[in-house]
Design a protein around this motif. Structure first.
Motif, short mmCIF file in Angstrom:
data_model
loop_
_atom_site.label_atom_id
_atom_site.label_comp_id
_atom_site.label_asym_id
_atom_site.label_seq_id
_atom_site.Cartn_x
_atom_site.Cartn_y
_atom_site.Cartn_z
N ILE A 43 0.48 -1.37 -0.53
CA ILE A 43 -0.24 -0.36 -0.26
C ILE A 43 1.16 0.99 0.46
O ILE A 43 1.72 1.29 0.69
CB ILE A 43 -1.26 0.28 1.23
N LEU A 44 0.71 2.24 -0.65
CA LEU A 44 1.50 4.00 -1.23
C LEU A 44 0.54 4.92 0.13
O LEU A 44 -0.34 4.92 -0.52
CB LEU A 44 2.23 3.98 -1.94
N ASP A 45 1.05 5.09 0.79
CA ASP A 45 0.50 5.93 1.68
C ASP A 45 0.99 7.66 1.13
O ASP A 45 2.07 7.65 0.65
CB ASP A 45 1.59 6.31 2.93
N VAL A 46 0.00 8.60 0.47
CA VAL A 46 0.21 9.66 -0.94
C VAL A 46 -0.08 10.68 0.48
O VAL A 46 -0.95 11.07 1.48
CB VAL A 46 -1.19 10.06 -1.29
N SER A 47 0.79 11.50 0.31
CA SER A 47 1.09 12.56 0.84
C SER A 47 1.21 14.31 -0.32
O SER A 47 2.54 14.29 -1.23
CB SER A 47 1.99 13.10 1.90
N VAL A 48 0.69 14.82 -0.43
CA VAL A 48 1.14 16.30 -1.59
C VAL A 48 1.95 17.01 -0.78
O VAL A 48 1.84 17.28 0.81
CB VAL A 48 -0.01 17.01 -1.45
N MET A 67 15.75 18.15 -17.00
CA MET A 67 14.47 18.80 -15.67
C MET A 67 13.40 17.75 -15.74
O MET A 67 12.68 17.90 -16.88
CB MET A 67 14.10 19.89 -15.62
N GLU A 68 13.71 16.72 -15.37
CA GLU A 68 12.64 14.98 -15.66
C GLU A 68 10.96 15.72 -15.65
O GLU A 68 10.05 15.48 -16.10
CB GLU A 68 12.80 13.65 -15.13
N GLY A 69 10.87 16.87 -14.32
CA GLY A 69 9.76 17.37 -13.93
C GLY A 69 9.48 17.61 -12.12
O GLY A 69 11.22 17.60 -11.59
N ARG A 70 8.53 17.35 -11.93
CA ARG A 70 8.32 18.26 -10.57
C ARG A 70 7.74 18.09 -9.48
O ARG A 70 6.36 16.96 -9.85
CB ARG A 70 7.65 19.93 -10.65
N ILE A 71 8.10 16.86 -8.14
CA ILE A 71 7.40 16.48 -7.72
C ILE A 71 6.02 17.05 -7.17
O ILE A 71 6.38 18.45 -6.62
CB ILE A 71 8.76 16.17 -6.51
N VAL A 72 5.40 16.43 -7.34
CA VAL A 72 4.06 17.02 -6.57
C VAL A 72 3.13 15.90 -5.27
O VAL A 72 2.20 16.82 -4.80
CB VAL A 72 2.58 17.65 -7.98
N GLN A 73 3.98 14.83 -5.73
CA GLN A 73 3.26 14.32 -4.07
C GLN A 73 4.20 13.02 -3.62
O GLN A 73 5.11 12.79 -4.48
CB GLN A 73 2.56 13.24 -4.85
N LYS A 74 4.44 12.91 -2.40
CA LYS A 74 5.26 11.69 -1.99
C LYS A 74 4.33 10.80 -1.19
O LYS A 74 3.23 10.47 -1.33
CB LYS A 74 5.90 12.60 -0.65
N LEU A 75 4.97 9.74 -1.83
CA LEU A 75 4.41 7.99 -1.63
C LEU A 75 5.02 7.26 -0.86
O LEU A 75 6.06 7.01 -1.02
CB LEU A 75 3.61 7.59 -2.74
#
Length: 278
Positions: free
Chosen positions: A85-90, A124-132
């Motif tokens: 299970i992946l806990d998501v945080s913004v 630059m591959e992208g901007r981090i929007v969520q941490k899991l």
């Protein structure tokens, strides 16, 4: 760092950064160590797992990860959990990004060094929007894995091993050389014997003719008498200073002092007159 190292200037080369993917949102996922080790061993074309996102109206999206059987079978002896299970945080108060650095092959010669620097590319591959954070489901497989990790951690790093024969490398030294030398020197000097009191007093008076003040250690070296016996004689003929500038030093008593005055010293230093020479 030495001064010469500080003076050395490292050349700074400006390189272009490709920002074509700067607007792309990416996830930063923290996985357990056993998953990271499996993914490092997996070839680039292998399917490592499946990600499922379940959305329920009015609730947060549920994210789960199922490892593929190909990943699990990389090491059949090691059983690892497959469902996670992946806990998501913004990410709100931080600005994080993912960057990649493409370096050309090392087959280029020295002549193409400048071309090699120009061919290096930064993206630059992208901007981090969520941490899991990936966590396994607490099933029997996970419990066995956790129990095994606890068992390995409890094994002591150092072990006591019985020795069947004498090992010269670990044989303790019975007596060190400096201790033997010290005892032999003390034995050679012998026990300090007490001399006659008058003889000791003569040595003291002769020493105080050279210097006005002495500490007890110097007087022991000069007279070579036991310190207790020497102090008994010193109390009879000397005074012990308790104040500065000659604190803890011995000086002759007034009735035994006879220091030459400056006039007497000058008289002795005078050259003999002609009448005396006649």
């Amino acid at each position: 760092m030495s001064k010469d190292d500080k003076d050395v200037k490292i050349p700074i080369v400006d390189k272009e950064l490709d920002l074509s993917n700067a607007g792309r949102g990416v996830w930063l996922v923290k996985v357990p160590k056993y998953i990271a080790q499996k993914w490092e061993k997996a070839p680039s074309n292998m399917d490592v797992g499946k990600l499922r996102i379940s959305k329920t109206p009015g609730q947060k999206a549920q994210v789960s990860l199922s490892l593929s059987q190909a990943i699990v079978k990389l090491d059949p002896q090691e059983e690892i959990p497959t469902e996670h299970i992946l806990d998501v945080s913004v990410v709100t108060k931080q600005t994080l990004g993912v960057f990649s650095h493409m370096v050309p092959s090392e087959n280029t010669n020295s002549k193409d060094a400048s071309a090699t620097q120009n061919s290096e590319k930064l993206y630059m591959e992208g901007r981090i929007v969520q941490k899991l954070e990936c966590r396994p489901i607490a099933d029997n497989c996970y419990m066995k894995l956790k129990l095994e990790s606890i068992r390995k951690a409890s094994v002591p790093v150092r072990k006591v091993q019985p020795i069947d024969k004498i090992v010269q490398n670990f044989k303790p030294v019975k007596d060190h050389a400096h201790n033997i030398e010290y005892r032999e020197r003390k034995k050679a000097e012998g026990k300090k014997a007490r001399d006659d009191k008058n003889a000791v007093m003569d040595m003291l008076f002769h020493a105080f003719e050279k210097h006005q003040y002495y500490n007890i250690k110097d007087l022991v070296k000069i007279t070579k008498q036991p310190i207790g016996y020497l102090k008994e004689i010193l109390k009879d003929v000397c005074d012990y200073n308790m104040k500065n500038p000659h604190k803890n030093m011995w000086e002759l008593k007034k009735e035994y002092r006879h220091y030459k005055t400056d006039a007497e010293k000058k008289e002795e230093d005078k050259p003999p007159s002609e009448s005396d020479s006649d």
